[in-house]
Design a protein around this motif. Structure first.
Motif, short mmCIF file in Angstrom:
data_model
loop_
_atom_site.label_atom_id
_atom_site.label_comp_id
_atom_site.label_asym_id
_atom_site.label_seq_id
_atom_site.Cartn_x
_atom_site.Cartn_y
_atom_site.Cartn_z
N ALA A 15 -10.25 -1.05 -12.24
CA ALA A 15 -8.96 -0.38 -12.41
C ALA A 15 -9.02 1.05 -11.89
CB ALA A 15 -8.55 -0.40 -13.88
N ILE A 16 -10.15 1.73 -12.12
CA ILE A 16 -10.32 3.08 -11.58
C ILE A 16 -10.28 3.04 -10.05
CG2 ILE A 16 -11.96 4.98 -11.33
CD1 ILE A 16 -12.92 4.41 -14.16
N SER A 17 -10.93 2.03 -9.47
CA SER A 17 -10.90 1.87 -8.01
C SER A 17 -9.48 1.69 -7.52
CB SER A 17 -11.76 0.68 -7.59
OG SER A 17 -13.10 0.86 -7.94
N PHE A 18 -8.71 0.87 -8.24
CA PHE A 18 -7.32 0.65 -7.83
C PHE A 18 -6.51 1.92 -7.93
CE2 PHE A 18 -2.93 0.00 -9.19
CZ PHE A 18 -2.43 -0.55 -8.01
N GLY A 19 -6.66 2.65 -9.04
CA GLY A 19 -5.91 3.89 -9.20
C GLY A 19 -6.21 4.88 -8.09
N LEU A 20 -7.48 4.97 -7.71
CA LEU A 20 -7.89 5.87 -6.63
C LEU A 20 -7.27 5.45 -5.30
CD1 LEU A 20 -9.61 8.14 -5.44
CD2 LEU A 20 -11.54 6.54 -5.38
N ILE A 39 2.70 -5.89 -12.47
CA ILE A 39 2.03 -6.92 -11.65
C ILE A 39 0.78 -7.40 -12.36
CG2 ILE A 39 0.93 -7.43 -9.44
CD1 ILE A 39 2.76 -5.45 -8.12
N TYR A 40 -0.06 -6.46 -12.79
CA TYR A 40 -1.25 -6.74 -13.60
C TYR A 40 -2.08 -7.90 -13.02
CZ TYR A 40 -4.11 -7.60 -17.77
OH TYR A 40 -5.16 -7.77 -18.64
N ALA A 41 -2.53 -7.71 -11.81
CA ALA A 41 -3.38 -8.72 -11.16
C ALA A 41 -4.22 -7.99 -10.12
CB ALA A 41 -2.54 -9.80 -10.50
N GLY A 42 -5.51 -7.87 -10.39
CA GLY A 42 -6.38 -7.03 -9.58
C GLY A 42 -6.25 -7.20 -8.09
N ALA A 43 -6.61 -8.38 -7.57
CA ALA A 43 -6.59 -8.60 -6.12
C ALA A 43 -5.19 -8.42 -5.55
CB ALA A 43 -7.13 -9.99 -5.80
N PHE A 48 -0.98 -5.55 -2.54
CA PHE A 48 0.38 -5.00 -2.62
C PHE A 48 0.41 -3.56 -2.12
CE2 PHE A 48 3.69 -2.71 -4.93
CZ PHE A 48 4.80 -3.50 -4.71
N VAL A 49 -0.51 -2.75 -2.63
CA VAL A 49 -0.56 -1.34 -2.24
C VAL A 49 -0.87 -1.20 -0.75
CG1 VAL A 49 -1.93 0.77 -2.48
CG2 VAL A 49 -1.11 -0.42 -4.51
N GLY A 50 -1.83 -1.99 -0.27
CA GLY A 50 -2.20 -1.91 1.13
C GLY A 50 -1.07 -2.30 2.06
N MET A 51 -0.34 -3.37 1.71
CA MET A 51 0.74 -3.84 2.58
C MET A 51 1.92 -2.88 2.56
SD MET A 51 0.70 -8.00 2.06
CE MET A 51 1.87 -8.24 3.41
N ILE A 52 2.25 -2.34 1.38
CA ILE A 52 3.35 -1.38 1.31
C ILE A 52 3.00 -0.11 2.09
CG2 ILE A 52 4.59 0.18 -0.25
CD1 ILE A 52 5.65 -2.62 -0.39
N ALA A 53 1.77 0.35 1.95
CA ALA A 53 1.34 1.57 2.65
C ALA A 53 1.35 1.39 4.17
CB ALA A 53 -0.05 1.98 2.17
N SER A 54 1.09 0.16 4.62
CA SER A 54 1.06 -0.10 6.06
C SER A 54 2.44 -0.43 6.62
CB SER A 54 0.10 -1.25 6.36
OG SER A 54 0.57 -2.47 5.79
N GLY A 55 3.47 -0.45 5.77
CA GLY A 55 4.83 -0.68 6.23
C GLY A 55 5.23 -2.14 6.37
N SER A 56 4.52 -3.04 5.72
CA SER A 56 4.87 -4.46 5.79
C SER A 56 6.21 -4.72 5.12
CB SER A 56 3.79 -5.29 5.09
OG SER A 56 2.54 -5.13 5.72
N PRO A 57 6.96 -5.73 5.56
CA PRO A 57 8.24 -6.06 4.93
C PRO A 57 8.05 -6.40 3.45
CG PRO A 57 7.97 -7.23 7.01
CD PRO A 57 6.66 -6.59 6.71
N ALA A 63 5.66 -12.21 -1.22
CA ALA A 63 5.19 -13.58 -1.00
C ALA A 63 3.66 -13.66 -1.06
CB ALA A 63 5.71 -14.09 0.34
N MET A 64 2.99 -12.72 -0.42
CA MET A 64 1.53 -12.73 -0.41
C MET A 64 0.97 -12.45 -1.80
SD MET A 64 0.54 -13.62 2.52
CE MET A 64 -1.20 -13.27 2.29
N THR A 65 1.63 -11.56 -2.55
CA THR A 65 1.20 -11.25 -3.91
C THR A 65 1.29 -12.50 -4.78
OG1 THR A 65 1.95 -8.96 -3.67
CG2 THR A 65 1.60 -9.77 -5.91
N LEU A 66 2.39 -13.23 -4.65
CA LEU A 66 2.57 -14.46 -5.44
C LEU A 66 1.59 -15.54 -5.00
CD1 LEU A 66 6.48 -14.63 -5.60
CD2 LEU A 66 4.90 -14.03 -7.45
N LEU A 67 1.29 -15.58 -3.70
CA LEU A 67 0.38 -16.60 -3.19
C LEU A 67 -1.02 -16.43 -3.78
CD1 LEU A 67 -0.09 -18.96 -1.24
CD2 LEU A 67 -0.63 -17.29 0.54
N ILE A 68 -1.47 -15.19 -3.87
CA ILE A 68 -2.79 -14.94 -4.46
C ILE A 68 -2.81 -15.36 -5.93
CG2 ILE A 68 -4.39 -13.11 -5.15
CD1 ILE A 68 -3.78 -11.68 -2.59
#
Length: 229
Positions: A15-20, A39-43, A48-57, A63-68
């Motif tokens: 969780a610390i890694s995610f917050g950072l 969301i409460y789901a580590g992976a 989610f954060v990576g895709m939003i930061a990279s500008g993904s739709p 969809a990818m979050t739900l798939l995982i």
């Protein structure tokens, strides 16, 4: 809650890694806490954060979050036989993480029926709050922690896999489980060594599950003569 305390050894570092990472991606502390709370789901959160930061739709990110998280479709039926009737279960399932599932799967059958709702509530709440607290710590002071103790940045990502190892080891007392886990480990290792990392986890999981249901072995490893295991 007492029985869920060992889970914190994996939850808080990750969780610390995610917050950072969330803070580095431009999310505010409030947004980071909202992600860990809702969301409460580590992976899925890292994705989610990576895709939003990279500008993904947004639709693709969701969809990818739900798939995982589709693995929960397998988790729920496996603990359903041990859940007494209660109107609270649909809400409590928000707390069904990988580790809580592993703990509940082995612990719920041992409890009297009237104690199961309370047990699950306590275990799930402790895990949930520790994840939120770790995310807050990472968002606020993650950079300071890793700069002060560089080794911490290397150790934290392995905390969650280490926790899974601890949860799985007791299953090796069963021949049937040992065979299934051995097949899963071998397939995952083979896929990793051959570069098929993306397909490794689902393929290993499928082969392990198939082995578990096809091979009928004694449930426990019989002690040797003389009473020693």
């Amino acid at each position: 809650m007492r029985e869920a305390i060992p889970l914190l050894g994996g939850y808080i570092p990750v969780a610390i890694s995610f917050g950072l990472i969330s803070a580095q991606a431009g999310f505010s502390t409030i947004e980071t806490l909202a992600i860990s709370t809702l969301i409460y789901a580590g992976a899925s959160q890292f994705l989610f954060v990576g895709m939003i930061a990279s500008g993904s739709p947004l639709w693709l990110t969701v969809a990818m979050t739900l798939l995982i998280n589709v693995r929960h479709v397998v988790y729920a039926p496996n603990i359903a036989p041990w859940l007494p009737k209660s109107r609270w279960w649909p809400w409590l399932m928000h707390g069904l993480t990988d580790q809580v599932f592993a703990l509940a799967h082995s612990r719920l059958p041992q409890l009297p029926e009237h104690q199961r709702v309370g047990w699950f509530l306590g275990a799930a709440l402790l895990a949930w709050f520790s994840w939120i607290a770790g995310s807050l710590l990472g968002a606020v002071g993650g950079e300071w922690l890793t700069s002060r103790w560089p080794l911490l940045g290397e150790v934290m990502p392995f905390a969650l896999p280490a926790l899974f190892v601890v949860l799985i080891v007791p299953r090796f007392t069963s021949r049937r489980w040992a065979a299934a886990l051995g097949v899963s480990i071998a397939i995952a290792l083979l896929c990793t060594l051959t570069g098929l990392t993306n397909i490794g986890i689902p393929l290993a999981a499928a082969c392990g599950a198939l082995c578990f249901y096809l091979i009928r072995l004694p449930e426990t490893i019989a002690p040797r003569k003389g009473g020693h295991p």
